[in-house]
Design an enzyme around this catalytic site. Structure first.
Site, short mmCIF file in Angstrom:
data_model
loop_
_atom_site.label_atom_id
_atom_site.label_comp_id
_atom_site.label_asym_id
_atom_site.label_seq_id
_atom_site.Cartn_x
_atom_site.Cartn_y
_atom_site.Cartn_z
CB SER A 174 12.81 22.73 -15.73
OG SER A 174 12.59 23.45 -15.24
CE LYS B 117 11.48 19.29 -11.47
NZ LYS B 117 9.93 20.00 -11.62
CG HIS C 117 -1.82 -1.15 2.10
ND1 HIS C 117 -3.14 -1.68 0.79
CD2 HIS C 117 -0.97 -2.30 2.48
CE1 HIS C 117 -3.53 -2.58 1.30
NE2 HIS C 117 -2.28 -3.03 1.92
CD GLU D 42 8.70 12.24 -15.55
OE1 GLU D 42 7.52 12.73 -15.97
OE2 GLU D 42 9.78 13.01 -15.30
#
Ligand code: ARG
Length: 460
Positions: free
Chosen positions: A276, A282, A155, A289
């Protein structure tokens, strides 16, 4: 001028011509088409269906055509209907009547079935090789991390202690199943359909087994209707690739979480991260992804293929031309993902101390504390309850099982002794799980040798 002009009194509407054409995507099967035609022409000559001289002319010109396509001197005509028509028309333009004899005892229906099988066979092998390569990368990383304690989750809540090696070896299991699924698909793809004709085979005395042997097929399709209308192998391949992508998407999701500041379990190499345009701090896990994102597209192709085949009456229907873009797209993207994901994973930095610190903070040794009390004679349910109260006490007092004093332990149960500290030591918690398949280093060694054996057995 179309090949079938004799039957028709009007030329094809331009829009229908473009609509009907598959050359923009099936031209990538030119090598398979030529190889299949060479085998077919050789067989026609051998069986006395065409002159041996014609057969030889066809074979040698087909080889020239292949070389010309590859050296760029023969451009594939985007106006052609498909790769089969294109190659046959070039052949006929070059050698005349002999070229016109190539299509004896053959239909484009069995021809395209042959080409797509040959194409998939080669790709299945390449994809499997990339899977084995990724397994090798996981093997190396696992070997370095047999003692890297980290929390395991259920979980997404810290659950029990594991090692990073054990963790990533779970992905190795998935990928080993993927490799063997590819073997299964290969077996059912490795069946030669040529000779099925349009659907009812042919009246010529062809030798299908000779063709299969020349092309390296293990078997020959046993029913001509099925031979031209079966695309199960495409569906199976798209399914196997979807499952493979599902595995990569789960792995990618973990990578994305692990390199966030919230986890900080790994660092990605700069070569596999992006910045970024606005936020200077970043460092984004774009590779992971994109792998996660492309999974959707591979599922989409699978859905398209299943839907395309649904309720199609026998035998060939033009709908089936739609199989190619979908399976090609899945193949291309899976190969890209396996390659880039492997390269990215090979260069991660494992932040062992961060993993160890996360493992210390979430009472993931609570089960071990309860198990300790069980060894001291308490029934598991009682031990579970006492340990639960201890957890509540620890949360309240900002303590952990490691930092509680023995007196504190004793105030919850008189069964506690000094041995409890050994029992809740995370390294011991891992080492004690030496069950077959567990995270203890000895068990992980066994998993590593299974993996190594698999890699060795599946190398080309
Ligand atoms: N381009 C077609 C395909 O990809 C080849 C088979 C055409 N057969 C036919 N009867 N029109 O499926």
């Amino acid at each position: 001028m179309k090949m079938w002009d004799g039957r028709f009194s009007k030329t094809l509407d331009n829009r229908v011509n473009a609509f009907n054409s598959s050359i923009s995507f099936d031209s990538r099967m030119y090598a398979q088409d030529i190889e299949g035609s060479i085998a077919h022409a050789t067989m026609l000559g051998k069986c006395g269906i065409i002159d041996v001289e014609d057969s030889k002319k066809i074979v040698s010109e087909l080889k020239n055509i292949k070389a010309d396509i590859e050296n760029g001197s023969l451009a594939i005509d985007p106006e052609a209907e498909d790769i089969h028509m294109f190659i046959e028309s070039v052949l006929t333009a070059r050698i005349g009547d002999a070229g016109k004899r190539l299509h004896t005892a053959r239909s484009r229906n069995d021809q395209v079935a042959l080409d797509i099988r040959m194409y998939c066979k080669a790709e299945i092998k390449e994809i499997k090789e990339l899977v084995i390569n990724l397994l090798g990368i996981i093997y190396e990383t696992a070997k370095e991390n047999k003692d890297t304690v980290m929390p395991g989750y259920t979980h997404l809540q810290r659950a029990q202690p594991l090692t990073f090696a054990h963790y990533i070896l779970a992905y190795a299991q998935m990928l080993m199943r993927d490799a063997s699924r590819l073997d299964d698909v290969y077996r059912r793809t490795d069946v030669m359909p040529l000779g099925s004709g349009a659907l009812a085979s042919t009246t010529y005395p062809i030798d299908r087994h000779f063709v299969a042997e020349q092309l390296g097929f293990a078997d020959v399709t046993a029913n001509s209707i099925d031979g031209v209308s079966d695309r199960d192998f495409v569906l199976e391949l798209s399914s196997a690739l979807s499952i493979l992508m599902m595995h990569l998407s789960r792995f990618s999701e973990e990578i994305i979480l692990w390199c966030s500041s919230e986890y900080s379990f790994i660092d990605l190499d700069d070569a596999y991260s992006t910045g970024s345009s606005i936020m200077p701090q970043k460092k984004n896990p774009d590779v992971a992804e994109l792998v996660r994102g492309k999974t959707g597209r591979v599922y989409g192709n699978m859905t398209a293929l299943f839907t395309m085949m649904k309720a199609l009456p026998l035998a060939y229907n033009k709908d089936m031309q739609e199989d190619k873009e979908a399976i090609f797209d899945s193949i291309d993207n899976v190969k890209l993902c396996l390659e880039v994901f492997g390269a990215m994973f090979a260069t991660i930095t494992v932040k062992k101390e961060k993993m160890r610190a996360a493992a210390s903070g979430g009472f993931i040794n609570a089960t071990d504390c309860a198990d300790y009390l069980v060894r001291r004679g308490l029934p598991f349910r009682d031990a579970y309850k006492i340990t639960g109260k201890l957890v509540a006490y620890c949360i309240e007092t900002s303590k952990t099982f490691e930092t509680l004093t023995l007196d504190e332990y004793l105030s919850f149960s008189d069964k506690f002794e000094n041995g409890v500290y050994d029992a809740v030591n995370l390294e011991n918690c891992v080492a004690d799980r030496k069950v077959y398949g567990g995270p203890a280093p000895a068990s992980v060694d066994n998993q590593l040798s299974i993996l190594n054996g698999f890699i060795e057995n599946n190398k080309n």
